[in-house]
Structures are given as structure tokens and as C-alpha cells.
Scaffold this motif. Structure first.
Motif, PDB file in Angstrom:
ATOM      1  N   ASN A 157      17.757 115.031 120.789  1.00  0.00           N
ATOM      2  CA  ASN A 157      16.680 115.677 121.534  1.00  0.00           C
ATOM      3  C   ASN A 157      16.616 115.285 123.003  1.00  0.00           C
ATOM      4  N   SER A 158      17.628 114.612 123.504  1.00  0.00           N
ATOM      5  CA  SER A 158      17.617 114.193 124.910  1.00  0.00           C
ATOM      6  C   SER A 158      17.683 115.400 125.840  1.00  0.00           C
ATOM      7  N   GLU A 159      17.097 115.230 126.994  1.00  0.00           N
ATOM      8  CA  GLU A 159      17.209 116.260 128.028  1.00  0.00           C
ATOM      9  C   GLU A 159      18.662 116.359 128.465  1.00  0.00           C
ATOM     10  N   ARG A 160      19.141 117.561 128.636  1.00  0.00           N
ATOM     11  CA  ARG A 160      20.522 117.766 129.054  1.00  0.00           C
ATOM     12  C   ARG A 160      20.624 117.714 130.576  1.00  0.00           C
ATOM     13  N   PRO A 161      21.731 117.175 131.091  1.00  0.00           N
ATOM     14  CA  PRO A 161      21.902 117.079 132.542  1.00  0.00           C
ATOM     15  C   PRO A 161      21.896 118.459 133.202  1.00  0.00           C
ATOM     16  N   ALA A 162      21.341 118.521 134.403  1.00  0.00           N
ATOM     17  CA  ALA A 162      21.246 119.793 135.139  1.00  0.00           C
ATOM     18  C   ALA A 162      22.621 120.434 135.335  1.00  0.00           C
ATOM     19  N   ALA A 163      23.634 119.625 135.615  1.00  0.00           N
ATOM     20  CA  ALA A 163      24.978 120.169 135.842  1.00  0.00           C
ATOM     21  C   ALA A 163      25.507 120.850 134.571  1.00  0.00           C
ATOM     22  N   PHE A 164      25.224 120.268 133.414  1.00  0.00           N
ATOM     23  CA  PHE A 164      25.658 120.884 132.160  1.00  0.00           C
ATOM     24  C   PHE A 164      24.918 122.198 131.921  1.00  0.00           C
ATOM     25  N   LEU A 165      23.617 122.209 132.175  1.00  0.00           N
ATOM     26  CA  LEU A 165      22.838 123.436 131.994  1.00  0.00           C
ATOM     27  C   LEU A 165      23.332 124.544 132.918  1.00  0.00           C
ATOM     28  N   GLN A 166      23.687 124.185 134.141  1.00  0.00           N
ATOM     29  CA  GLN A 166      24.216 125.174 135.087  1.00  0.00           C
ATOM     30  C   GLN A 166      25.564 125.700 134.603  1.00  0.00           C
ATOM     31  N   TYR A 167      26.430 124.807 134.125  1.00  0.00           N
ATOM     32  CA  TYR A 167      27.725 125.226 133.598  1.00  0.00           C
ATOM     33  C   TYR A 167      27.522 126.179 132.419  1.00  0.00           C
ATOM     34  N   THR A 168      26.599 125.821 131.531  1.00  0.00           N
ATOM     35  CA  THR A 168      26.322 126.652 130.358  1.00  0.00           C
ATOM     36  C   THR A 168      25.842 128.034 130.776  1.00  0.00           C
ATOM     37  N   ARG A 169      24.958 128.081 131.757  1.00  0.00           N
ATOM     38  CA  ARG A 169      24.475 129.377 132.247  1.00  0.00           C
ATOM     39  C   ARG A 169      25.628 130.219 132.779  1.00  0.00           C
ATOM     40  N   CYS A 170      26.489 129.617 133.571  1.00  0.00           N
ATOM     41  CA  CYS A 170      27.636 130.352 134.125  1.00  0.00           C
ATOM     42  C   CYS A 170      28.578 130.818 133.013  1.00  0.00           C
ATOM     43  N   PHE A 171      28.798 129.958 132.025  1.00  0.00           N
ATOM     44  CA  PHE A 171      29.657 130.314 130.892  1.00  0.00           C
ATOM     45  C   PHE A 171      29.089 131.539 130.172  1.00  0.00           C
ATOM     46  N   LEU A 172      27.799 131.494 129.875  1.00  0.00           N
ATOM     47  CA  LEU A 172      27.168 132.612 129.168  1.00  0.00           C
ATOM     48  C   LEU A 172      27.140 133.878 130.016  1.00  0.00           C
ATOM     49  N   GLU A 173      26.794 133.740 131.286  1.00  0.00           N
ATOM     50  CA  GLU A 173      26.781 134.918 132.153  1.00  0.00           C
ATOM     51  C   GLU A 173      28.176 135.520 132.266  1.00  0.00           C
ATOM     52  N   GLY A 174      29.176 134.667 132.342  1.00  0.00           N
ATOM     53  CA  GLY A 174      30.547 135.147 132.483  1.00  0.00           C
ATOM     54  C   GLY A 174      31.056 135.887 131.261  1.00  0.00           C
ATOM     55  N   HIS A 175      30.511 135.558 130.098  1.00  0.00           N
ATOM     56  CA  HIS A 175      30.999 136.182 128.870  1.00  0.00           C
ATOM     57  C   HIS A 175      30.048 137.210 128.272  1.00  0.00           C
ATOM     58  N   LEU A 176      28.797 137.224 128.718  1.00  0.00           N
ATOM     59  CA  LEU A 176      27.828 138.148 128.133  1.00  0.00           C
ATOM     60  C   LEU A 176      27.366 139.250 129.085  1.00  0.00           C
ATOM     61  N   ALA A 177      27.644 139.095 130.362  1.00  0.00           N
ATOM     62  CA  ALA A 177      27.193 140.097 131.325  1.00  0.00           C
ATOM     63  C   ALA A 177      27.972 141.402 131.134  1.00  0.00           C
ATOM     64  N   PRO A 178      27.289 142.532 131.238  1.00  0.00           N
ATOM     65  CA  PRO A 178      27.982 143.817 131.146  1.00  0.00           C
ATOM     66  C   PRO A 178      28.971 143.972 132.304  1.00  0.00           C
ATOM     67  N   PRO A 179      30.010 144.772 132.141  1.00  0.00           N
ATOM     68  CA  PRO A 179      30.965 145.008 133.227  1.00  0.00           C
ATOM     69  C   PRO A 179      30.246 145.494 134.483  1.00  0.00           C
ATOM     70  N   GLY A 180      30.645 144.971 135.617  1.00  0.00           N
ATOM     71  CA  GLY A 180      30.057 145.361 136.884  1.00  0.00           C
ATOM     72  C   GLY A 180      28.817 144.569 137.264  1.00  0.00           C
ATOM     73  N   VAL A 181      28.325 143.713 136.395  1.00  0.00           N
ATOM     74  CA  VAL A 181      27.161 142.883 136.681  1.00  0.00           C
ATOM     75  C   VAL A 181      27.648 141.478 136.986  1.00  0.00           C
ATOM     76  N   ARG A 182      27.339 140.971 138.171  1.00  0.00           N
ATOM     77  CA  ARG A 182      27.806 139.645 138.559  1.00  0.00           C
ATOM     78  C   ARG A 182      26.883 138.548 138.100  1.00  0.00           C
ATOM     79  N   ARG A 183      25.603 138.843 137.995  1.00  0.00           N
ATOM     80  CA  ARG A 183      24.650 137.799 137.646  1.00  0.00           C
ATOM     81  C   ARG A 183      23.506 138.404 136.840  1.00  0.00           C
ATOM     82  N   VAL A 184      23.154 137.728 135.778  1.00  0.00           N
ATOM     83  CA  VAL A 184      22.026 138.143 134.961  1.00  0.00           C
ATOM     84  C   VAL A 184      20.789 137.455 135.500  1.00  0.00           C
ATOM     85  N   MET A 185      19.732 138.232 135.748  1.00  0.00           N
ATOM     86  CA  MET A 185      18.510 137.651 136.338  1.00  0.00           C
ATOM     87  C   MET A 185      17.494 137.360 135.262  1.00  0.00           C
TER      88      MET A 185
END
Length: 108
Positions: free
Chosen positions: A80-108
């Protein structure tokens, strides 16, 4: 100290609840078998001091995963520890990179 008995009883109650509500036994769940056929990109992360789900579980799943694109992280802390900010940012980029529809650079 009685902690083991409480844990065993709680797991037993959880197992029965899942069986009653969902119709399957949690002892039959085997993620590694499913991962042998999985090819979707995946990110495995585990806390090095996790005593609820041990790090070797992630190691086994990582080794069983059939896909080529996989990432693995061992993070300081417990379940249950808080996750480091750098890991959370990496995770967000990983998910956005694989889940964003074609032509969308960033999910808001």
C-alpha cells in the motif's frame, strides 16, 4: 499471536464469497497460464516489501508473458505504499501510448 488464523479465516471467507457470487474458485485462478497466450503490451510493477502479494508472483508472470513488449519494475515499499511520481508518470505515458486512439497524442 493469532494473526495467521485470522488471515486463513479471512481468505476462506473471501474464497467462499467469490465462489457464491462469481461461480469460480480463486484457487483455480492461474494468471501465468493466461499470459502464455497474451501479446498485448503489459507493465508489471511490484513493491519490494509487499507481504500480501510476493514479488516472485510478478517475476513468474513476467517470465510467462508471451508478448514482446513488456516492462517490469520493482518499487520501494509495501503493498500500500505511495508510488514514486516518476513511476506514475511513466505508467501514464505507457498507458497513453498504448490506449490512445490513432491521431491522439495525449489523453486529457
Amino acid at each position: 499471536d493469532g494473526g495467521d488464523e485470522v488471515y486463513i479465516e479471512a481468505v476462506g471467507e473471501f474464497r467462499q464469497a467469490v465462489l457464491n457470487r462469481c461461480g469460480f474458485d480463486i484457487r483455480d485462478v492461474a494468471p501465468c497460464r493466461s499470459l502464455e497466450a497474451c501479446t498485448a503490451p503489459v507493465l508489471f510493477a511490484h513493491a519490494d516489501e509487499d507481504e500480501l502479494v510476493f514479488p516472485y508472483h510478478s517475476e513468474r508472470m513476467y517470465a510467462s508473458y508471451a508478448g514482446r513488449e513488456k516492462r517490469k519494475f520493482l518499487i520501494d515499499g509495501n503493498h500500500n505504499s505511495e508510488r514514486p511520481a516518476a513511476f506514475l508518470q511513466y505508467t501514464r505515458c505507457f498507458l497513453e501510448g498504448h490506449l490512445a486512439p490513432p491521431g491522439v497524442r495525449r489523453v486529457m
